[in-house]
Design a protein around this motif. Structure first.
Motif, PDB file in Angstrom:
ATOM      1  N   ILE A  23      20.074  11.215 -35.973  1.00  0.00           N
ATOM      2  CA  ILE A  23      20.931  12.096 -35.152  1.00  0.00           C
ATOM      3  C   ILE A  23      21.391  13.293 -35.978  1.00  0.00           C
ATOM      4  CG2 ILE A  23      23.219  12.193 -34.036  1.00  0.00           C
ATOM      5  CD1 ILE A  23      22.593   9.358 -32.942  1.00  0.00           C
ATOM      6  N   ALA A  24      21.748  13.044 -37.243  1.00  0.00           N
ATOM      7  CA  ALA A  24      22.177  14.154 -38.112  1.00  0.00           C
ATOM      8  C   ALA A  24      21.056  15.175 -38.257  1.00  0.00           C
ATOM      9  CB  ALA A  24      22.591  13.612 -39.479  1.00  0.00           C
ATOM     10  N   THR A  25      19.847  14.682 -38.450  1.00  0.00           N
ATOM     11  CA  THR A  25      18.710  15.588 -38.607  1.00  0.00           C
ATOM     12  C   THR A  25      18.471  16.384 -37.324  1.00  0.00           C
ATOM     13  OG1 THR A  25      17.732  14.002 -40.114  1.00  0.00           O
ATOM     14  CG2 THR A  25      16.275  15.702 -39.270  1.00  0.00           C
ATOM     15  N   SER A  26      18.544  15.690 -36.191  1.00  0.00           N
ATOM     16  CA  SER A  26      18.364  16.374 -34.896  1.00  0.00           C
ATOM     17  C   SER A  26      19.399  17.476 -34.719  1.00  0.00           C
ATOM     18  CB  SER A  26      18.574  15.387 -33.747  1.00  0.00           C
ATOM     19  OG  SER A  26      17.387  14.797 -33.391  1.00  0.00           O
ATOM     20  N   LEU A  27      20.637  17.162 -35.120  1.00  0.00           N
ATOM     21  CA  LEU A  27      21.687  18.181 -34.989  1.00  0.00           C
ATOM     22  C   LEU A  27      21.397  19.347 -35.932  1.00  0.00           C
ATOM     23  CD1 LEU A  27      24.816  15.831 -34.757  1.00  0.00           C
ATOM     24  CD2 LEU A  27      23.856  17.240 -32.924  1.00  0.00           C
ATOM     25  N   GLY A  28      20.954  19.010 -37.160  1.00  0.00           N
ATOM     26  CA  GLY A  28      20.607  20.066 -38.119  1.00  0.00           C
ATOM     27  C   GLY A  28      19.527  20.976 -37.553  1.00  0.00           C
ATOM     28  N   ASN A  29      18.547  20.381 -36.872  1.00  0.00           N
ATOM     29  CA  ASN A  29      17.472  21.173 -36.276  1.00  0.00           C
ATOM     30  C   ASN A  29      17.964  22.074 -35.149  1.00  0.00           C
ATOM     31  OD1 ASN A  29      15.506  20.248 -37.962  1.00  0.00           O
ATOM     32  ND2 ASN A  29      15.016  18.479 -36.686  1.00  0.00           N
ATOM     33  N   ALA A  84      12.279  16.977 -40.197  1.00  0.00           N
ATOM     34  CA  ALA A  84      13.345  16.880 -41.190  1.00  0.00           C
ATOM     35  C   ALA A  84      14.154  18.170 -41.281  1.00  0.00           C
ATOM     36  CB  ALA A  84      12.748  16.555 -42.552  1.00  0.00           C
ATOM     37  N   ALA A  85      15.444  18.005 -41.493  1.00  0.00           N
ATOM     38  CA  ALA A  85      16.301  19.174 -41.716  1.00  0.00           C
ATOM     39  C   ALA A  85      16.904  19.037 -43.105  1.00  0.00           C
ATOM     40  CB  ALA A  85      17.423  19.205 -40.676  1.00  0.00           C
ATOM     41  N   PRO A  86      17.216  20.156 -43.773  1.00  0.00           N
ATOM     42  CA  PRO A  86      17.811  20.048 -45.102  1.00  0.00           C
ATOM     43  C   PRO A  86      19.168  19.348 -45.036  1.00  0.00           C
ATOM     44  CG  PRO A  86      17.787  22.330 -44.315  1.00  0.00           C
ATOM     45  CD  PRO A  86      17.074  21.518 -43.300  1.00  0.00           C
ATOM     46  N   ALA A  87      19.493  18.567 -46.077  1.00  0.00           N
ATOM     47  CA  ALA A  87      20.777  17.849 -46.090  1.00  0.00           C
ATOM     48  C   ALA A  87      21.917  18.854 -46.191  1.00  0.00           C
ATOM     49  CB  ALA A  87      20.807  16.892 -47.275  1.00  0.00           C
ATOM     50  N   PRO A  88      22.953  18.692 -45.390  1.00  0.00           N
ATOM     51  CA  PRO A  88      24.052  19.653 -45.440  1.00  0.00           C
ATOM     52  C   PRO A  88      24.932  19.438 -46.676  1.00  0.00           C
ATOM     53  CG  PRO A  88      24.587  17.851 -43.961  1.00  0.00           C
ATOM     54  CD  PRO A  88      23.189  17.601 -44.450  1.00  0.00           C
ATOM     55  N   VAL A  89      25.622  20.484 -47.072  1.00  0.00           N
ATOM     56  CA  VAL A  89      26.592  20.342 -48.163  1.00  0.00           C
ATOM     57  C   VAL A  89      27.975  20.278 -47.510  1.00  0.00           C
ATOM     58  CG1 VAL A  89      27.543  21.400 -50.238  1.00  0.00           C
ATOM     59  CG2 VAL A  89      25.112  21.694 -49.666  1.00  0.00           C
ATOM     60  N   VAL A  90      28.601  19.119 -47.583  1.00  0.00           N
ATOM     61  CA  VAL A  90      29.895  18.934 -46.932  1.00  0.00           C
ATOM     62  C   VAL A  90      30.963  18.858 -48.017  1.00  0.00           C
ATOM     63  CG1 VAL A  90      31.223  17.491 -45.341  1.00  0.00           C
ATOM     64  CG2 VAL A  90      28.739  17.588 -45.144  1.00  0.00           C
ATOM     65  N   THR A  91      32.049  19.592 -47.841  1.00  0.00           N
ATOM     66  CA  THR A  91      33.137  19.539 -48.835  1.00  0.00           C
ATOM     67  C   THR A  91      34.326  18.780 -48.254  1.00  0.00           C
ATOM     68  OG1 THR A  91      34.351  21.490 -48.136  1.00  0.00           O
ATOM     69  CG2 THR A  91      32.452  21.870 -49.579  1.00  0.00           C
ATOM     70  N   ALA A  92      35.242  18.408 -49.135  1.00  0.00           N
ATOM     71  CA  ALA A  92      36.428  17.648 -48.707  1.00  0.00           C
ATOM     72  C   ALA A  92      37.288  18.464 -47.748  1.00  0.00           C
ATOM     73  CB  ALA A  92      37.249  17.255 -49.936  1.00  0.00           C
ATOM     74  N   ASP A  93      37.156  19.797 -47.824  1.00  0.00           N
ATOM     75  CA  ASP A  93      37.967  20.632 -46.938  1.00  0.00           C
ATOM     76  C   ASP A  93      37.317  20.865 -45.575  1.00  0.00           C
ATOM     77  OD1 ASP A  93      40.123  20.957 -48.628  1.00  0.00           O
ATOM     78  OD2 ASP A  93      39.146  22.583 -49.728  1.00  0.00           O
ATOM     79  N   ASP A  94      36.062  20.461 -45.415  1.00  0.00           N
ATOM     80  CA  ASP A  94      35.431  20.588 -44.087  1.00  0.00           C
ATOM     81  C   ASP A  94      36.117  19.631 -43.126  1.00  0.00           C
ATOM     82  OD1 ASP A  94      33.422  22.567 -44.389  1.00  0.00           O
ATOM     83  OD2 ASP A  94      32.229  21.156 -45.562  1.00  0.00           O
ATOM     84  N   LEU A  95      36.086  19.992 -41.849  1.00  0.00           N
ATOM     85  CA  LEU A  95      36.722  19.134 -40.855  1.00  0.00           C
ATOM     86  C   LEU A  95      35.887  17.894 -40.602  1.00  0.00           C
ATOM     87  CD1 LEU A  95      37.996  21.636 -38.118  1.00  0.00           C
ATOM     88  CD2 LEU A  95      39.212  20.675 -40.091  1.00  0.00           C
ATOM     89  N   ALA A  96      36.579  16.754 -40.424  1.00  0.00           N
ATOM     90  CA  ALA A  96      35.897  15.515 -40.039  1.00  0.00           C
ATOM     91  C   ALA A  96      35.995  15.320 -38.532  1.00  0.00           C
ATOM     92  CB  ALA A  96      36.527  14.327 -40.765  1.00  0.00           C
ATOM     93  N   TYR A  97      37.168  15.566 -37.995  1.00  0.00           N
ATOM     94  CA  TYR A  97      37.339  15.412 -36.542  1.00  0.00           C
ATOM     95  C   TYR A  97      38.476  16.288 -36.047  1.00  0.00           C
ATOM     96  CZ  TYR A  97      41.072  12.069 -37.885  1.00  0.00           C
ATOM     97  OH  TYR A  97      42.183  11.470 -38.438  1.00  0.00           O
ATOM     98  N   VAL A  98      38.452  16.544 -34.752  1.00  0.00           N
ATOM     99  CA  VAL A  98      39.533  17.278 -34.092  1.00  0.00           C
ATOM    100  C   VAL A  98      39.980  16.418 -32.918  1.00  0.00           C
ATOM    101  CG1 VAL A  98      40.164  19.360 -32.803  1.00  0.00           C
ATOM    102  CG2 VAL A  98      38.602  19.539 -34.755  1.00  0.00           C
ATOM    103  N   ILE A  99      41.266  16.083 -32.876  1.00  0.00           N
ATOM    104  CA  ILE A  99      41.747  15.224 -31.786  1.00  0.00           C
ATOM    105  C   ILE A  99      42.804  15.968 -30.984  1.00  0.00           C
ATOM    106  CG2 ILE A  99      43.202  13.184 -31.346  1.00  0.00           C
ATOM    107  CD1 ILE A  99      41.346  11.581 -33.031  1.00  0.00           C
ATOM    108  N   TYR A 100      42.587  15.989 -29.652  1.00  0.00           N
ATOM    109  CA  TYR A 100      43.526  16.683 -28.776  1.00  0.00           C
ATOM    110  C   TYR A 100      44.652  15.755 -28.352  1.00  0.00           C
ATOM    111  CZ  TYR A 100      41.346  21.191 -28.454  1.00  0.00           C
ATOM    112  OH  TYR A 100      40.905  22.448 -28.767  1.00  0.00           O
ATOM    113  N   THR A 101      45.874  16.292 -28.415  1.00  0.00           N
ATOM    114  CA  THR A 101      47.036  15.526 -27.940  1.00  0.00           C
ATOM    115  C   THR A 101      47.778  16.397 -26.932  1.00  0.00           C
ATOM    116  OG1 THR A 101      48.672  16.366 -29.476  1.00  0.00           O
ATOM    117  CG2 THR A 101      47.301  14.586 -30.280  1.00  0.00           C
ATOM    118  N   SER A 102      48.668  15.755 -26.203  1.00  0.00           N
ATOM    119  CA  SER A 102      49.434  16.448 -25.177  1.00  0.00           C
ATOM    120  C   SER A 102      50.223  17.601 -25.804  1.00  0.00           C
ATOM    121  CB  SER A 102      50.390  15.429 -24.557  1.00  0.00           C
ATOM    122  OG  SER A 102      51.130  15.989 -23.521  1.00  0.00           O
ATOM    123  N   GLY A 103      50.296  18.728 -25.093  1.00  0.00           N
ATOM    124  CA  GLY A 103      50.998  19.889 -25.639  1.00  0.00           C
ATOM    125  C   GLY A 103      52.182  20.260 -24.765  1.00  0.00           C
ATOM    126  N   SER A 104      53.341  20.499 -25.401  1.00  0.00           N
ATOM    127  CA  SER A 104      54.541  20.760 -24.600  1.00  0.00           C
ATOM    128  C   SER A 104      54.467  22.097 -23.880  1.00  0.00           C
ATOM    129  CB  SER A 104      55.777  20.706 -25.489  1.00  0.00           C
ATOM    130  OG  SER A 104      55.615  21.602 -26.552  1.00  0.00           O
TER     131      SER A 104
END
Ligand code: AMP
Length: 485
Positions: A30-36, A116-136
């Motif tokens: 799946i990662a490779t497909s996304l890279g492509n 095949a897609a090249p392996a990405p370079v991911v850093t600790a500062d890259d986002l892992a996830y974004v979660i939406y919560t209720s907004g006032s």
């Protein structure tokens, strides 16, 4: 990973299971497909999938592509999903079933042999996830969580949850809640099996826990759900045989804590924290003497909870203040909303340069031994069955409905939190059911008030402001009259 490790079961799901080798292979594909598809670090991929066999390979695949994922609850109305996906600027949406949409793709399509897609370079500062919560302000807001925050939380939790390869974690949580991040990935990192409970058709939990010979070792749930598990003799018995229980997501009443403690053979923790500071910030290990009032314990390694007054100054020892959290869990704030971010995220004067702390809106105090008690909220955020809901969002959405002239929404907290809306309408024929149906198209189910009452006018203070106290009093009056609203 040794061959024995790759053969161990990683995921048990309603429609089958995957061993670690299969999970790694599928997520790599799946990662490779996304890279492509030119998706990688800096991109966001929305995932709206049932809690079944493809979910974990897909989430892991997105992370391995270097992109971050945006989990969407499959129970959310399509209109809300569309608004969140557009607000977040997701590059792609992954859905279980095929849809005629150029920006959507299914796991099956991603698993179809890619180049095949090249392996990405991911850093600790890259986002892992974004979660939406209720907004006032009336629309949900997305919390951006980088890898470094999740990694720090995972490391800190090693001190609080014991696990070994082969243990089985019963996963009950929607991927749209941040506690799922822990139950999906910390677990796999330990070589545990994640058992995705079959919660389709409204079931709260799989039959797994009810079976006499279940092998589940760890359970994590909201107090509401844990209370539900106690009601059924079979799941109650099943729960008594697990090794570790985490209660989280909302306040654990001491009485329920006592009942659980009496039942559980071993580790039982109460974990507290907002999405904005990465899953949890404090943990209490509940021993034989169950605290009353309940405590949320002490800070996790690398995090500090300050108790501040309205002026941002520390409150005197033992006094109640707002919980303001500093340290490694503090996330990047709200996606695309610097205004909302600066409202809640402040420079941390005692932290390293550039560090910020987060104003939670929770109120609490320290016990003499340094443990924290959380007494409630300073604002109008409530939890309904573990879902975080800003009453102002419900009011704002109600106010936008055609024919609605004004609305006031209040919460009743006992025996469980439910919402009540008082609505002034222009069209005398508009029925509460029609309003409820329109709300259900726009809000997650727990945010739709159980009670909707049409009123001629709303109570106002002398300055013309909506007097919500009077609305709450109406609920109180009826409770004392009827025993329940
Ligand atoms: P969420 O961002 O959905 O995880 O919601 C976070 C909020 O839930 C916190 O700010 C608290 O108001 C509440 N909360 C979470 N865990 C606990 C807990 N263990 N005890 C009391 N309140 C909690």
């Amino acid at each position: 990973m040794s061959t024995a490790d790759t053969r161990r079961t990683a995921v048990r799901a309603p429609s089958g299971s995957l061993n670690f080798g299969e999970l790694l292979e599928r997520s790599a594909t799946i990662a490779t497909s996304l890279g492509n598809r030119d998706i990688g670090p800096g991109d966001l991929v929305a995932v709206k999938m049932p809690r079944d066999l493809d979910l974990l390979p897909t989430l892991l695949g997105v992370l391995r592509s270097g992109a971050a994922y945006l989990p969407i609850d499959i129970a959310d109305p399509p209109r809300r999903t569309e608004a969140v996906v557009a607000d977040a600027g997701a590059a792609l949406v992954i859905v279980e079933d095929s849809v005629p949409d150029a920006a959507a793709v299914t796991p099956a399509e991603l698993l179809a042999a890619p180049a095949a897609a090249p392996a990405p370079v991911v850093t600790a500062d890259d986002l892992a996830y974004v979660i939406y919560t209720s907004g006032s302000t009336g629309a949900p807001k997305g919390v951006e969580v980088p890898h470094r925050c999740a990694a720090a939380l995972f490391a800190a939790m090693d001190d609080h949850v014991a696990a070994q390869p082969g243990d089985v974690w019963l996963s009950l949580t929607s991927p749209a809640f941040d506690i799922s991040v822990f139950e999906f990935f910390w677990t796999l990192g330990k070589g545990m099996t994640v058992e995705l409970a079959d919660t389709s058709g409204g079931a709260l939990f799989s039959t797994a826990l009810a079976s006499d010979d279940h092998d589940i070792t760890h359970v994590q749930a909201t107090p509401t759900l844990l209370g539900g598990l106690l009601l059924d003799p079979a799941t109650r018995r099943g729960l008594s045989r697990v090794r570790h229980v985490t209660s989280t997501g909302e306040a654990l009443p001491s009485e329920l804590g006592r009942e659980l403690r009496a039942l559980l053979p071993d580790a039982f923790i109460n974990a507290y924290g907002p999405t904005e500071t990465t899953i949890w910030s404090t943990v209490e290990h509940i021993g034989e003497s169950v605290p009353d009032p309940m405590v949320i314990g002490r800070e996790l390694a690398g995090q500090t909870v300050h108790l501040l007054d309205d002026m941002g100054q520390p409150v005197p020892p033992g006094s109640t203040g707002e919980l303001v959290i500093a340290g490694c869990g503090v996330t990047n704030g709200y996606r695309g909303r610097p205004d909302l971010t600066t409202d809640r995220f402040f420079p941390d004067p005692s932290g390293p340069d550039g560090s910020v702390m987060y104003r939670t809106g929770d109120l609490g105090y320290h016990l003499d031994d340094g443990r924290l008690v959380c007494v409630g909220r300073a604002d109008r955020q409530v939890k309904v069955r573990g879902h975080r809901i800003e009453l102002d969002e419900v009011e704002a959405v109600l106010g936008e409905l055609p024919g609605v002239e004004a609305a006031g929404v209040v919460a009743r907290s006992a025996p469980t939190t439910t919402l009540a809306a008082f609505v002034v309408i222009a069209d005398a024929d508009a029925a509460p059911d029609a309003i409820r149906a329109q709300l259900a198209e726009r809000l997650p189910a727990p945010a739709v008030p159980a009670r909707i009452e049409i009123v001629a006018e709303l109570p106002r203070s002398t300055s013309g402001k909506l007097d919500r106290r009077q609305l709450e009093d109406r609920l109180g009056d009826e409770r004392s009259r009827d025993g329940a609203v």
